[in-house]
Design a protein around this motif. Structure first.
Motif, PDB file in Angstrom:
ATOM      1  N   UNK A  20       0.840  -6.615   3.870  1.00 12.75           N
ATOM      2  CA  UNK A  20       1.426  -5.316   4.180  1.00 12.75           C
ATOM      3  C   UNK A  20       0.819  -4.254   3.275  1.00 12.75           C
ATOM      4  N   UNK A  21       0.983  -2.997   3.644  1.00  8.01           N
ATOM      5  CA  UNK A  21       0.490  -1.895   2.819  1.00  8.01           C
ATOM      6  C   UNK A  21       1.558  -1.503   1.799  1.00  8.01           C
ATOM      7  N   UNK A  22       1.163  -0.698   0.820  1.00 10.77           N
ATOM      8  CA  UNK A  22       2.138  -0.203  -0.160  1.00 10.77           C
ATOM      9  C   UNK A  22       3.236   0.590   0.527  1.00 10.77           C
ATOM     10  N   UNK A  23       2.851   1.367   1.517  1.00 10.33           N
ATOM     11  CA  UNK A  23       3.840   2.171   2.221  1.00 10.33           C
ATOM     12  C   UNK A  23       4.813   1.294   3.002  1.00 10.33           C
ATOM     13  N   UNK A  38       6.900  -0.536  -8.751  1.00 20.46           N
ATOM     14  CA  UNK A  38       6.010  -0.115  -9.826  1.00 20.46           C
ATOM     15  C   UNK A  38       4.834  -1.066 -10.010  1.00 20.46           C
ATOM     16  N   UNK A  39       5.013  -2.334  -9.637  1.00 22.61           N
ATOM     17  CA  UNK A  39       3.968  -3.318  -9.847  1.00 22.61           C
ATOM     18  C   UNK A  39       3.067  -3.582  -8.641  1.00 22.61           C
ATOM     19  N   UNK A  40       3.261  -2.832  -7.561  1.00 27.76           N
ATOM     20  CA  UNK A  40       2.489  -3.104  -6.345  1.00 27.76           C
ATOM     21  C   UNK A  40       0.986  -2.931  -6.528  1.00 27.76           C
ATOM     22  N   UNK A  41       0.588  -1.981  -7.373  1.00 32.23           N
ATOM     23  CA  UNK A  41      -0.856  -1.723  -7.556  1.00 32.23           C
ATOM     24  C   UNK A  41      -1.602  -2.963  -8.036  1.00 32.23           C
ATOM     25  N   UNK A  42      -0.893  -3.880  -8.683  1.00 29.22           N
ATOM     26  CA  UNK A  42      -1.559  -5.062  -9.255  1.00 29.22           C
ATOM     27  C   UNK A  42      -1.983  -6.070  -8.195  1.00 29.22           C
ATOM     28  N   UNK A  48      10.252  -1.489   3.090  1.00 31.35           N
ATOM     29  CA  UNK A  48      11.069  -2.672   2.832  1.00 31.35           C
ATOM     30  C   UNK A  48      12.079  -2.392   1.720  1.00 31.35           C
ATOM     31  N   UNK A  49      11.635  -1.736   0.651  1.00 28.76           N
ATOM     32  CA  UNK A  49      12.545  -1.418  -0.447  1.00 28.76           C
ATOM     33  C   UNK A  49      13.644  -0.476   0.025  1.00 28.76           C
ATOM     34  N   UNK A  50      13.309   0.459   0.900  1.00 26.75           N
ATOM     35  CA  UNK A  50      14.339   1.336   1.465  1.00 26.75           C
ATOM     36  C   UNK A  50      15.382   0.517   2.228  1.00 26.75           C
ATOM     37  N   UNK A  51      14.921  -0.426   3.029  1.00 27.89           N
ATOM     38  CA  UNK A  51      15.837  -1.296   3.778  1.00 27.89           C
ATOM     39  C   UNK A  51      16.703  -2.112   2.817  1.00 27.89           C
ATOM     40  N   UNK A  94       8.215 -14.755  -3.503  1.00 33.98           N
ATOM     41  CA  UNK A  94       8.439 -14.717  -2.061  1.00 33.98           C
ATOM     42  C   UNK A  94       7.476 -13.752  -1.371  1.00 33.98           C
ATOM     43  N   UNK A  95       7.356 -12.546  -1.926  1.00 36.54           N
ATOM     44  CA  UNK A  95       6.565 -11.531  -1.248  1.00 36.54           C
ATOM     45  C   UNK A  95       5.060 -11.805  -1.350  1.00 36.54           C
ATOM     46  N   UNK A  96       4.610 -12.353  -2.445  1.00 33.26           N
ATOM     47  CA  UNK A  96       3.191 -12.695  -2.558  1.00 33.26           C
ATOM     48  C   UNK A  96       2.832 -13.822  -1.591  1.00 33.26           C
ATOM     49  N   UNK A  97       3.754 -14.775  -1.399  1.00 34.38           N
ATOM     50  CA  UNK A  97       3.505 -15.846  -0.426  1.00 34.38           C
ATOM     51  C   UNK A  97       3.433 -15.261   0.983  1.00 34.38           C
ATOM     52  N   UNK A  98       4.339 -14.356   1.310  1.00 29.51           N
ATOM     53  CA  UNK A  98       4.302 -13.699   2.613  1.00 29.51           C
ATOM     54  C   UNK A  98       2.995 -12.923   2.787  1.00 29.51           C
ATOM     55  N   UNK A  99       2.597 -12.210   1.743  1.00 36.52           N
ATOM     56  CA  UNK A  99       1.419 -11.341   1.776  1.00 36.52           C
ATOM     57  C   UNK A  99       0.137 -12.136   2.029  1.00 36.52           C
ATOM     58  N   UNK A 100       0.114 -13.390   1.581  1.00 36.34           N
ATOM     59  CA  UNK A 100      -1.073 -14.223   1.790  1.00 36.34           C
ATOM     60  C   UNK A 100      -1.386 -14.393   3.271  1.00 36.34           C
ATOM     61  N   UNK A 101      -0.368 -14.496   4.089  1.00 39.70           N
ATOM     62  CA  UNK A 101      -0.567 -14.737   5.521  1.00 39.70           C
ATOM     63  C   UNK A 101      -0.415 -13.479   6.364  1.00 39.70           C
ATOM     64  N   UNK A 102       0.276 -12.470   5.828  1.00 41.24           N
ATOM     65  CA  UNK A 102       0.488 -11.222   6.571  1.00 41.24           C
ATOM     66  C   UNK A 102       0.536 -10.059   5.581  1.00 41.24           C
TER      67      UNK A 102
END
Length: 349
Positions: free
Chosen positions: A281-284, A342-346, A289-292, A271-279
């Motif tokens: 986001x930064x790691x921060x 933990x996997x965001x850097x990838x 989002x994880x906090x929410x 889900x998040x990689x599909x979202x990221x393709x069009x918009x």
């Protein structure tokens, strides 16, 4: 012209304000203040007439937002104008808006390609809304600055419900199930607040205050469609608000995960990689989002339904079963969220 008897005269008069020859009208749903009809018009094809439960300023805002996002590439039904160029018709004290009907079907969460289409569509919605300014300066909803206040209030409410349930001389099954996990839910809420403070969330809020990015607030399969023409469509823009995109992301992630009563890392990444393709986001921003997501929104929603009596038609058994399901879903979340971070850097720069 054939038509359902429900509000026939008002709806007919509303439709008569438009430059179309109407052949038939069929009631699709009636929720009291809201109603929706399918309209077959001889010279316009399929249309949707909606009775909307808000005033003219809010309607003007919604129509302007729809026009703006359509102009920026979002697939969403066009708002038709009345014969005199108005955006809506008013009859018997009610407001009616006429839209194009979308021929298509809702995406399936269980089909990965369609789930990806849904999330790319959400990203496209957020991007298309950037830069929108209300034509009158009026915003019917502006939730951008409410997140921390709302979280704090809900943490305190969970604690209050716990105290009330613990003070009952004869707690029932719902009380006992809630009390068994109440401390953990309060701790989750506190953790969510602390996580949010450690991110650059405030910078995101300030940026969004400038861009006026919109959230849909009910972005789900039922309010979207994969059209017969191959395009992806978003509709039901009744609840637009200014906020950072994590409001919509949290809601759609929870909708998908609770279907299987468990969070799944692979599904979240899809889900998040599909979202990221069009918009992107930064790691921060993903940390925000994880906090929410850390806050126990699903449990809070079910407990509030019970203790505030918001679903009076539900049986005790149904309330208890839903709370059990929400606890199962929430309990599987922490490990997945930590692995996601933990996997965001990838894949995130």
């Amino acid at each position: 012209m054939s038509m359902d008897p429900y509000e026939e005269s008002a709806a007919v008069r509303a439709l008569s304000r438009y430059p179309y020859a109407v052949r038939s009208v069929r009631l699709l749903s009636d929720k009291g203040k809201k109603a929706v009809w399918y309209v077959d018009a001889e010279d316009a094809g399929g249309l949707i007439l909606k009775k909307v439960p808000f005033g003219t300023e809010a309607i003007r805002f919604m129509i302007a937002a729809i026009d703006y996002m359509r102009g920026r590439g979002l697939g969403t039904p066009r708002v038709h104008r009345t014969s005199d160029g108005g955006g809506w018709a008013r009859e018997d004290g009610q407001n009616y808006v006429l839209f194009d009907a979308v021929r298509g079907r809702p995406p399936e969460y269980k089909i990965e390609a369609e789930l990806r289409t849904l999330l790319r569509g959400l990203a496209t919605f957020h991007v298309a809304s950037q830069g929108f300014e209300s034509p009158t300066g009026f915003y019917p909803s502006y939730l951008l600055t409410d997140r921390e206040t709302t979280m704090r209030r809900r943490v305190e409410q969970l604690a209050a419900w716990k105290s009330a349930a613990a003070g009952k001389p004869n707690p029932n099954g719902f009380d006992r199930l809630f009390l068994g996990r109440a401390d953990a839910f309060v701790a989750q809420g506190e953790d969510a607040l602390e996580r949010l403070r450690r991110t650059g969330y405030g910078d995101w809020v300030r940026l969004t205050h400038e861009t006026k990015t919109l959230c849909h607030q009910d972005f789900a399969a039922g309010n979207t469609a994969i059209g017969d023409d191959g395009r992806f469509y978003v509709f039901d823009m009744d609840s637009l608000t200014v906020d950072v995109p994590i409001r919509d992301l949290r809601k759609i992630l929870n909708k998908v995960m609770k279907r299987d009563l468990a969070w799944d890392l692979d599904t979240m990444l899809t889900m998040m990689k599909a979202y990221h393709e069009a918009h992107p986001l930064t790691k921060d921003q993903y940390a925000a989002l994880v906090a929410e997501l850390t806050f126990p929104h699903l449990v809070y929603g079910q407990v509030s339904k019970y203790y505030e009596g918001r679903e009076p038609s539900w049986t005790e058994e149904k309330h208890l079963q839903r709370l059990h399901e929400m606890i199962l879903t929430e309990s599987s979340k922490e490990r997945v969220l930590e692995s996601f971070l933990a996997g965001l850097d990838a894949w995130v720069r």
